[in-house]
Design an enzyme around this catalytic site. Sequence first.
Site, PDB file in Angstrom:
ATOM      1  N   GLY A 175      32.161  35.905  34.729  1.00 40.89           N
ATOM      2  CA  GLY A 175      32.279  34.736  35.142  1.00 40.89           C
ATOM      3  C   GLY A 175      32.978  33.604  34.530  1.00 40.89           C
ATOM      4  O   GLY A 175      33.116  32.576  34.942  1.00 40.89           O
ATOM      5  N   GLY A 197      34.960  45.401  34.868  1.00 35.85           N
ATOM      6  CA  GLY A 197      34.609  44.630  36.287  1.00 35.85           C
ATOM      7  C   GLY A 197      35.704  44.907  37.069  1.00 35.85           C
ATOM      8  O   GLY A 197      36.780  44.549  36.825  1.00 35.85           O
ATOM      9  N   HIS A 198      35.430  45.497  38.050  1.00 32.15           N
ATOM     10  CA  HIS A 198      36.370  45.873  39.037  1.00 32.15           C
ATOM     11  C   HIS A 198      35.968  45.286  40.499  1.00 32.15           C
ATOM     12  O   HIS A 198      35.010  45.658  41.003  1.00 32.15           O
ATOM     13  CB  HIS A 198      36.630  47.307  39.340  1.00 32.15           C
ATOM     14  CG  HIS A 198      37.428  47.958  38.097  1.00 32.15           C
ATOM     15  ND1 HIS A 198      37.207  49.422  37.882  1.00 32.15           N
ATOM     16  CD2 HIS A 198      37.865  47.456  36.868  1.00 32.15           C
ATOM     17  CE1 HIS A 198      37.818  49.476  36.560  1.00 32.15           C
ATOM     18  NE2 HIS A 198      38.282  48.445  36.026  1.00 32.15           N
ATOM     19  N   THR A 199      36.996  44.428  40.973  1.00 28.61           N
ATOM     20  CA  THR A 199      36.700  43.978  42.192  1.00 28.61           C
ATOM     21  C   THR A 199      37.489  44.607  43.218  1.00 28.61           C
ATOM     22  O   THR A 199      38.813  44.640  43.279  1.00 28.61           O
ATOM     23  CB  THR A 199      36.932  42.375  42.411  1.00 28.61           C
ATOM     24  OG1 THR A 199      36.310  41.956  41.399  1.00 28.61           O
ATOM     25  CG2 THR A 199      36.565  41.825  43.674  1.00 28.61           C
ATOM     26  N   ASP A 204      41.666  43.033  33.323  1.00 25.22           N
ATOM     27  CA  ASP A 204      41.619  42.024  34.580  1.00 25.22           C
ATOM     28  C   ASP A 204      43.099  42.447  35.014  1.00 25.22           C
ATOM     29  O   ASP A 204      43.402  41.432  35.846  1.00 25.22           O
ATOM     30  CB  ASP A 204      41.311  40.782  34.160  1.00 25.22           C
ATOM     31  CG  ASP A 204      40.027  40.623  33.318  1.00 25.22           C
ATOM     32  OD1 ASP A 204      38.767  41.035  33.885  1.00 25.22           O
ATOM     33  OD2 ASP A 204      40.148  39.897  32.247  1.00 25.22           O
ATOM     34  N   GLU A 205      43.564  43.382  34.906  1.00 21.92           N
ATOM     35  CA  GLU A 205      44.907  43.374  35.443  1.00 21.92           C
ATOM     36  C   GLU A 205      44.833  43.969  37.103  1.00 21.92           C
ATOM     37  O   GLU A 205      46.116  43.844  37.540  1.00 21.92           O
ATOM     38  CB  GLU A 205      45.879  44.495  34.717  1.00 21.92           C
ATOM     39  CG  GLU A 205      46.151  44.327  33.195  1.00 21.92           C
ATOM     40  CD  GLU A 205      44.992  44.975  32.383  1.00 21.92           C
ATOM     41  OE1 GLU A 205      45.135  45.082  31.120  1.00 21.92           O
ATOM     42  OE2 GLU A 205      43.904  45.494  33.060  1.00 21.92           O
TER      43      GLU A 205
END
Length: 431
Positions: free
Chosen positions: A303, A41-43, A14-15
């Site tokens: 989530g 998970g990449h946003t 999550d970096e």
Amino acid sequence: MGKNVVVLGTQWGDEGKGKIVDLLTDKVAAVVRFQGGHNAGHTLVIEGKKTALHLIPSGILRQDVQCLIGNGVVLSPEALLKEVRELEANGVAVRDRLKISLACPIILRTHVRIDQARERARGNDKIGTTGRGIGPAYEDKVSRRGVRLGDLCNPADFEIKLREIMSYHNFVLTEYFKEEAEDIDAALEELRQMGEEILPMAADVTDILHDYRKRGEHILFEGAQGSLLDIDLGTYPYVTSSNTTAGGTATGSGFGPLYLDYVLGITKAYTTRVGSGPFPTELFDDMGKHLAVKGNEVGTTTGRSRRCGWFDAVALRHAIQINSVSGICLTKLDVLDGLETVKVCIGYKTPNGEITRPPIGCDSYSDIEPVYEELPGWSESTVGLTSVDQLPENAKAYIRFLEEQIEAPIDIISTGPDRVETITLRHPFGE
């Protein structure tokens, strides 16, 4: 001459890797995923519009970039097709730009069932998996009983292999976990149908990569999760099931390590972790809540709320060493805006004295206390800055202190979620 760059996380995931991969892909011919699965998970935020990716490389939003999924990735056919359709619905062409290794292990329904059953059985001692079948799929790969994408090319042989492996899985589900068996016939038909859509995208990804290399094209390798979750070098057993470190690049793609030119480590200006496991700098007070709220620390895939803490230079030095990191990209600096003081962990206090390297094994973390250096914060906003000269003096001092502690240069600073909100001091592709 082309350069081959690896982008990977140097904390517990999550970096902010997705944004940086997207930023760098304007220079590349191909982007490659080499490990993990749809537990990543990449946003990405492009001109204010958010796109969440779990399996397809982040370069898919650049129309001229070839996206590749290497043999080190475990493939969920359902997740892949769902992502393809969502992107296509938003006007992104996928099928002619995505190639998937024929050697990718397939995640089956029963992998997901076993993964979730195990976590329930562990109770309070759960690992914190995403429950998506990643670990069980890797187990079957190592045990040499898994089915791979290329097996779908021969329907008769595929049926034999699938019935054998799912019968074994059903035995585990019914006899050990006392749960219902999975319908093998239904799974077979479903996989056949999905295979008809996926096989046109299947290819020898290793061969494609070396073709790009021989032509002198730039290639970017996109890591998932983070180095401290590596199955061998992370905080075992609270780790993921793949090699998230730079060594996994070669084994997960067939691209030899000597061809890799630069390793970019992505690091938050503080630290977060999702799920269980050691976290020496975790904050349980209002500051921890502040970082979580301001940093919007919620997992893209699960989530789940992320645990938050101060920057851990001890853990990062370890990550830099095991990855042979060339340079660091510091993300979410803006989350620290407005704080009177900021802290950096520079060592661990143990009953036997102070240490400056992480211990091996989770049990050794139980008696650890972080040793902090406190630095002055800054009241000015760093959001959206694009030049290091624009940074507040105390923010510059913080960055210099981090560089001294981690013994690596900070080459890129992210000042917001959009690709344009970036300060580039040294470009990984040398441009």
